[in-house]
Enzyme design. Structure first.
Site, PDB file in Angstrom:
ATOM      1  N   GLN A 265     -12.058  10.657 -12.605  1.00 33.05           N
ATOM      2  CA  GLN A 265     -11.945  12.045 -12.172  1.00 33.05           C
ATOM      3  C   GLN A 265     -11.662  12.116 -10.680  1.00 33.05           C
ATOM      4  O   GLN A 265     -12.429  11.552  -9.891  1.00 33.05           O
ATOM      5  CB  GLN A 265     -13.266  12.754 -12.477  1.00 33.05           C
ATOM      6  N   GLY A 266     -10.604  12.778 -10.291  1.00 31.07           N
ATOM      7  CA  GLY A 266     -10.267  12.908  -8.879  1.00 31.07           C
ATOM      8  C   GLY A 266     -10.470  14.332  -8.404  1.00 31.07           C
ATOM      9  O   GLY A 266      -9.516  15.095  -8.281  1.00 31.07           O
TER      10      GLY A 266
ATOM     11  N   SER B 111     -13.597  15.287  -5.948  1.00 28.74           N
ATOM     12  CA  SER B 111     -14.167  15.267  -4.586  1.00 28.74           C
ATOM     13  C   SER B 111     -13.263  14.549  -3.594  1.00 28.74           C
ATOM     14  O   SER B 111     -12.558  13.603  -3.948  1.00 28.74           O
ATOM     15  CB  SER B 111     -15.525  14.548  -4.593  1.00 28.74           C
TER      16      SER B 111
ATOM     17  N   GLU C  51     -18.871  18.898 -18.074  1.00 32.99           N
ATOM     18  CA  GLU C  51     -19.594  17.817 -17.408  1.00 32.99           C
ATOM     19  C   GLU C  51     -21.075  18.136 -17.307  1.00 32.99           C
ATOM     20  O   GLU C  51     -21.927  17.278 -17.460  1.00 32.99           O
ATOM     21  CB  GLU C  51     -18.993  17.614 -16.008  1.00 32.99           C
TER      22      GLU C  51
ATOM     23  N   GLU D  86     -28.426  21.852  -5.598  1.00 35.62           N
ATOM     24  CA  GLU D  86     -28.397  23.035  -4.737  1.00 35.62           C
ATOM     25  C   GLU D  86     -27.236  23.955  -5.125  1.00 35.62           C
ATOM     26  O   GLU D  86     -27.383  25.183  -5.180  1.00 35.62           O
ATOM     27  CB  GLU D  86     -28.288  22.607  -3.268  1.00 35.62           C
TER      28      GLU D  86
END
Lengths: 381, 404
Positions: free
Chosen positions: B133-134, B136, B251, B387
């Site tokens: 997965q690209g 971040s 996810e 968060e």
């Protein structure tokens, strides 16, 4: 031992329960506002006879009474729905004591005793209470120092029960007392000679309970609920319903606190914006939401187990009560804190729920008490 | 974890799964296996795990809810969870192509063209093609929409330049679900597109990173004038943010449809803690007899049951009427924080033995909980930190004002 009985995927929640919830919401939100609660809690009786009559009309007092005795014999899931809605509005009726007695009578009383008491209960004419706790035994209902002493045909009950929920308004009392065979349950009119009920001053002014003193109260074999020495096994079957019902009520109360505090966080402005935009306020509210949702899952799971898979009922019901106790306490603490100064006042309704949470966590076993039993089931097998 | 919850439909599946995982439990490979799909660091581990997933798929236990046309079994929702529970119960290794199974796959299934579905889905299940997965970037973590990797259209190609980070399994991946900016002039959320990007393209370089556990598993990926066919685009240009949100929901276990059935309900943590408590000592007696430790275990047993009960309740519309999306949105937050707490209690149970590292000869339970505790932070950070989850839940579910 694992039962093969299965808890249904829908938790036994269908149209009947949805309808009950809608009707309960409607009745409770129109006739039990917090200003009413505040008025009633200042009265000696602590409740309104008119509202009691409406609860009876709605069929709530007969909800778990068998059809043969004038009730609607609904499921534990239905009862959980009703309790959750009652908890939202802090309903101050002597419902819980009567419910408790109904469950005991239904579970173990002779046909004659059931016929004697249950129809009146279902109609709302008889209020009842169950006296289990004693100063030394606390939440351990098998620890019974009160005695049942035989004298010919008569049985004399002596001892003292405390924190007996709804005892001050009860016409019927069920109490435990020890015989040579062990603790038994007896039914007796509250007006019997030798019975004294002293109302308690409770942390939660919307609740009533009392200390019940028994001084050579005369009963007979016909007044015994179930076999001699059977109190522990009867209560072992009834208590999961009580824990689950109370947990449902607590979830309803906690949810109302979440709603009140969330709304306040949206309107209260400080530093030029609503305080709900600050993560120091937002995050505790999210944590509270998470706990409430988890508590609610346990409540309905326990209720469904009681209805469909009794072998799992005790563990799940204890889990529900333990979790809800912590959740309600957390809800109460965060709600006062996040309301700030106003939250600490008599005028703010949060205080009413705060005190209900204090009462509820300490009633019928707190979280630590139930976790101790859960540990036995989970670790010792 | 509870067969008494089964319907007639799932009972047969559970029995087959239980028998399969019992009969085919892999033997010790003779080298260290990673704890989760996030820590696969050597080719040896990867190939071994790929063979295991192939075997599970071959047994008809994977992608059971996906359509038959794409290699699945077309079974009803909730079926894959049964297999997941049996895997947890049997304690067998995890499925290595997790990003394909749970993130890329369901997204392609939801919005891909027929050709894309035919092309990719079956190979995800069989593990013939592995995905990474690209999303971040070094400058775009919690604020994902500020990403800067670019894809510029040039004829029937896009040219990609940029830098992705925390890329699990990039070393072995055949494809990447890639977010790149196709319109730098658009508002930041609107200019992003979603690609099914072939990792073996010229100009892609992968540099491994080392985690706090000392293990590898994730990487940086650099793109230098990489040309990929325009057909790699999923949905349309500018749809990237909407699809990214969809993938993140898969996810986080917030949406049904993942191929492994992993979400709120995992189960099995408490059983492992109980087994450990009976083996290790405190004050000369089994930790399982220590009043404080018993209370900790009971607390976790309650939470584990609450998570399981919540996964079930989420499927009953009448019982989630007031806040239908609360449980799906809370899933990732509560499940990962539970896992972290369970691992912490595991170390507490060990008493002084918690000083040993994972793999130390004298460690209790092989030091499992020391490593599990460290790794648990991968889950409370990755896929949107706790968060960020709290912000999302506060704003989307409680309707609180945005935190800016």
């Amino acid at each position: 031992m694992q039962s093969n009985a299965r808890i249904p995927d829908d938790f036994g929640y269908g149209e009947e329960q949805a309808l009950l919830r809608r009707e309960a919401k409607k009745l409770l939100e129109s006739s039990c506002k917090t200003e009413d609660v505040r008025r009633w809690m200042e009265t000696p009786a602590g409740f309104d006879e008119g509202l009691w009559a409406r609860a009876a009309e709605a069929g709530w007092l007969g909800l778990v009474v068998p059809a043969a005795h004038g009730g609607s014999e609904m499921s534990m899931t239905s009862l959980a729905v009703l309790m959750e809605e009652m908890g939202r509005v802090l309903l101050p009726l002597p419902f819980f004591g009567t419910l408790f007695a109904t469950l005991v009578l239904r579970e173990a009383a002779s046909e004659a005793e059931r016929a004697r008491w249950l129809p009146g209960i279902a109609e709302g004419k008889v209020r009842a209470a169950v006296g289990l706790e004693e100063r030394r035994g606390g939440w351990n209902f098998a620890h019974v120092e009160a005695t049942a002493r035989r004298e010919g045909e008569r049985i004399l009950l002596s001892g003292e029960k405390e924190l007996v929920v709804d005892a001050p308004s009860a016409a019927l009392l069920l109490v435990t007392a020890t015989e040579p065979e062990g603790p038994s349950l007896f039914a007796l009119p509250a007006a019997s000679p030798g019975v004294t009920v002293s109302p308690d001053k409770l942390v939660d002014a919307t609740r009533r309970s009392g200390a019940v003193r028994l001084a050579d109260v005369v009963v007979s074999d016909a007044d015994r609920i179930g076999e001699k020495g059977a109190a522990a096994s009867i209560l072992g079957r009834v208590m999961p319903r009580i824990w689950t019902a109370l947990a449902a009520e607590m979830v309803g109360g906690a949810d109302r606190l979440l709603g009140m505090t969330t709304e306040y966080a949206k309107i209260r402005q400080q530093f030029g914006r609503p305080i709900g935009a600050f993560q120091a306020v937002k995050f505790p509210l999210v944590d509270l939401l998470a706990r409430i949702e988890l508590s609610r899952s346990l409540v309905y799971r326990a209720a469904a187990a009681i209805d469909h898979a009794p072998a799992q009922a005790e563990k799940l019901a204890r889990m529900a009560k333990a979790h809800a106790s912590d959740t309600y306490a957390f809800a109460a603490a965060k709600s006062v804190q996040l309301h700030g100064g106003i939250g600490f006042t008599w005028e703010c309704d949060v205080q009413l729920y705060f005190k209900r949470a204090q009462w509820s966590r300490a009633a019928f076993g707190d979280a630590a008490h139930h976790r101790k039993r859960i540990a036995e089931m989970v670790i010792d097998g | 974890m509870d067969p008494t919850r089964d319907t007639a439909e799932t009972r047969d599946l559970r029995e087959r799964a239980r028998a399969f995982f019992h009969d085919n439990r892999p033997s010790d490979p003779g080298f260290k296996l990673p704890q989760t799909f996030l820590e696969v660091e050597s080719e040896e581990q990867f190939l071994w795990l790929r063979a295991w997933q192939k075997q599970v798929y071959g047994a008809g236990l994977l992608g059971v809810e996906w359509p038959v046309a794409y290699g699945g079994k077309g079974m009803p929702s909730g079926s894959q969870r049964v297999v997941a529970e049996e895997m947890a119960r049997a304690g067998v290794p995890f499925l290595v192509n997790r990003i394909g199974l749970d993130w890329a796959g369901p997204t392609i299934l939801a919005v891909g063209t027929e050709e894309q579905k035919q092309r990719y889905l079956r190979n995800i299940l069989s593990c013939d093609e592995v995905w990474c997965q690209g999303f971040s970037e070094p400058g775009a973590g919690s604020d994902l929409a500020s990403l800067r990797t670019s894809a510029v259209r040039s004829g029937d190609h896009y040219v990609v330049n940029g830098h992705k980070v925390w890329t699990t399994q990039a070393l072995w991946a055949d494809f990447m679900i890639l977010l790149a900016r196709t319109d730098p002039s658009a508002p930041k959320h609107a200019g992003i597109s979603y690609f099914l990007f072939p990792m073996k393209s010229k100009g892609v370089s992968v540099r491994p990173l080392v985690k706090m556990t000392g293990e590898g598993g994730f990487n940086q990926v650099l793109f230098e004038d990489v040309e990929v066919p325009a057909s790699c685009l999923l949905a349309g240009e500018g749809d990237g943010w909407r699809l990214a949100v969809m993938t993140l929901a898969f996810e986080r276990g917030a949406s049904e449809g993942s191929a492994t059935g992993g979400s709120l309900a995992a189960g099995g943590e408490v059983a492992r803690l109980v087994a450990l408590a009976k083996k290790v000592s405190r004050d000369g007696r089994p930790a399982s007899e220590d009043a404080v430790m018993r209370d900790r275990i009971a607390e976790l047993a309650i939470e584990e049951e609450a998570l399981l009960a919540s996964a079930l309740r989420a499927r009953v519309p009448g019982l989630v009427e007031e806040r239908p999306l609360a449980l799906p949105f809370l899933g990732k937050l509560v499940a990962t924080e539970f896992g972290q707490k369970a691992a912490a209690v595991g170390q507490e149970l060990e008493g002084p033995l918690a000083q040993y590292a994972f793999g130390a000869e004298r460690a209790a339970d092989g030091g499992h909980f020391q490593r599990a505790y460290m790794n648990s932070f991968g889950f409370t950070i990755g896929g949107g930190t706790s968060e960020i989850q709290r912000n999302l839940v506060g704003e989307r579910i409680l309707g609180l004002p945005k935190s800016t």
